[in-house]
Motif scaffolding. Structure first.
Motif, PDB file in Angstrom:
ATOM      1  N   GLY B  43       0.778  -0.907   0.224  1.00 64.50           N
ATOM      2  CA  GLY B  43       0.111  -0.478  -0.193  1.00 64.50           C
ATOM      3  C   GLY B  43       0.813   0.779  -0.457  1.00 64.50           C
ATOM      4  O   GLY B  43       0.716   1.955  -0.602  1.00 64.50           O
ATOM      5  N   ALA B  44       1.745   1.231   0.752  1.00 63.74           N
ATOM      6  CA  ALA B  44       2.604   2.403   1.200  1.00 63.74           C
ATOM      7  C   ALA B  44       3.713   2.501  -0.550  1.00 63.74           C
ATOM      8  O   ALA B  44       3.498   3.030  -0.413  1.00 63.74           O
ATOM      9  N   ARG B  46       2.288   1.783  -2.977  1.00 67.36           N
ATOM     10  CA  ARG B  46       1.302   1.382  -4.600  1.00 67.36           C
ATOM     11  C   ARG B  46       1.103   3.461  -4.038  1.00 67.36           C
ATOM     12  O   ARG B  46       1.378   4.382  -5.878  1.00 67.36           O
ATOM     13  N   VAL B  47       1.517   4.329  -3.332  1.00 67.26           N
ATOM     14  CA  VAL B  47       0.801   5.342  -3.001  1.00 67.26           C
ATOM     15  C   VAL B  47       2.050   6.450  -3.999  1.00 67.26           C
ATOM     16  O   VAL B  47       2.069   7.712  -4.947  1.00 67.26           O
ATOM     17  N   ARG B  48       3.070   5.880  -4.121  1.00 65.01           N
ATOM     18  CA  ARG B  48       4.857   6.330  -4.460  1.00 65.01           C
ATOM     19  C   ARG B  48       4.707   6.510  -5.303  1.00 65.01           C
ATOM     20  O   ARG B  48       5.153   6.849  -5.762  1.00 65.01           O
ATOM     21  N   TYR B  49       4.692   4.930  -5.675  1.00 67.36           N
ATOM     22  CA  TYR B  49       4.701   4.605  -7.246  1.00 67.36           C
ATOM     23  C   TYR B  49       3.522   4.114  -8.498  1.00 67.36           C
ATOM     24  O   TYR B  49       3.570   3.418  -8.960  1.00 67.36           O
ATOM     25  N   LEU B  50       2.540   4.583  -8.159  1.00 67.32           N
ATOM     26  CA  LEU B  50       1.337   4.083  -9.048  1.00 67.32           C
ATOM     27  C   LEU B  50       0.815   3.935  -9.827  1.00 67.32           C
ATOM     28  O   LEU B  50       1.094   3.061 -10.085  1.00 67.32           O
TER      29      LEU B  50
END
Lengths: 147, 210
Positions: B43-44, B46-50
């Motif tokens: 999750g973390a 994914r936010v950074r590298y969507l």
């Protein structure tokens, strides 16, 4: 004295399986639709419904004393807390320093305020401009090739 | 045929069986939290590298993951039917269903192994071993690192589940598990269901999020 007095019927098992298959197909179909920001929440919701069906019917939670449900609910609450707060943490950080790719996320209107003297005890610090957050690994070197 | 024995500290067999079920739920809760750490990691990042995550997920073969989902869902059904058969004192049916479940589990591992060899061939490896030229960038590397750790850990759990079911098969054959005390089978089945449930979350995160 028998522990449970009502058991899930064969129809119950087969109907649950049919529902699981249908939900999986639905999830697959929706993955091809352009739901943008809703794609992940929808997928997770469907997965959660499927997990609930497996837990309640296949794992017989409906038949068992509610103490067992309490254990499950506690674990789920802790998972939601963990994942939710970690994601919220990263989501609400300013995007300064995210260069190599779009940085993935939504635009910040204003950077998150920093409390004065908040450095002590924090593991991460704002990197110098132009350098990705936390880039220390070989795979994050500019040419992206591992050494 | 061995009669089930009530351990001394339990009042009766039913109480002992309930304790076993509560115990396995507690264990499964701890296993869930183990994977929760990996989900939080996903999750973390994914936010950074969507966009990188979407791009990287497209290089996972959707049909391998989807087939595996249906394989595990079916195996959950068969192991649940095994428990039902055992409760109804149909031991040979229960045995058959457990063996079929194991076959599905082996099928899952086979598909996974084939998929892993595919990834290795394309350089889609974790961390410092990532060598793909087709999908690049730190986001892709992070995605595949998490992919390998999460699916690898899951595959370890599938293997452990197969060992448990194998042991249960032997015990059923020796008559140590029967309709009066089917709890060992129930407990093993519940572990198998957890393995299925973890995959129900891994599948959308790693294959559908494209």
């Amino acid at each position: 004295m028998p522990a449970e007095h009502r058991h899930v019927s064969l129809i119950g098992y087969l109907a649950t399986f049919a529902a699981l298959v249908l939900l999986a197909v639905l999830s697959l179909a929706l993955s091809f639709a352009d739901l943008e920001a809703w794609a992940m929440p929808v997928a997770i919701t469907i997965a959660t419904i499927k997990a609930l069906l497996v837990a309640l019917v296949f794992m017989h939670l409906v038949e068992q004393p509610s103490a067992n449900s309490f254990v499950v609910l506690s674990a789920v609450a802790l998972v939601v807390l963990l994942v939710g707060l970690v994601v919220a943490d990263v989501e609400t950080r300013p995007t300064k320093g995210a260069t190599q790719d779009e940085g993935g996320s939504h635009e910040r209107i204003t950077p998150a305020p920093r409390a004065p003297g908040a450095e002590s005890g924090t593991v991460r610090r704002s990197p110098p401009a132009g350098r990705p957050l936390g880039a220390r690994r070989s795979f994050e070197t500019p040419d992206h090739r591992p050494r | 045929m061995h009669a089930p024995r009530t351990a001394e500290h339990f009042g009766d067999l039913a109480t002992q069986q309930q304790a076993a079920r509560l115990g396995i739920w507690l264990f499964l809760a701890s296993e869930l939290l183990l994977f929760a750490g990996l989900f939080a990691l996903y999750g973390a990042y994914r936010v950074r590298y969507l966009s990188a995550f979407h791009e990287a997920a497209r290089h996972n073969t959707l049909w391998f993951g989807t087939t595996n989902t249906f394989v595990l869902l079916t195996s959950s059904l068969t192991v649940a039917l095994a428990v039902r058969a055992m409760r109804a004192d149909r031991r040979s049916w229960a045995l058959g269903f457990v063996v079929v479940t194991m076959a599905f589990g082996l099928g899952f591992l086979g598909i996974k192994a084939f998929e892993y060899s595919d990834h290795i061939e394309h350089g889609l490896l974790p961390g410092r071993f990532f060598t793909s030229e087709v999908v690049t960038g730190p986001g892709a590397v992070v995605f595949y690192t998490i992919y390998w750790i999460a699916t690898g850990l899951h595959a370890v759990h599938v293997t452990a589940g197969l060992c448990v079911l194998g042991w249960i098969t032997v015990r059923i054959m020796h008559g140590r598990i029967d309709a009066t005390n089917p709890v060992a089978l129930e407990v093993g089945a519940m572990y198998w269901h957890l393995v299925d449930m973890i995959w129900l979350y891994l599948w959308p995160l790693l294959y559908l999020a494209r």
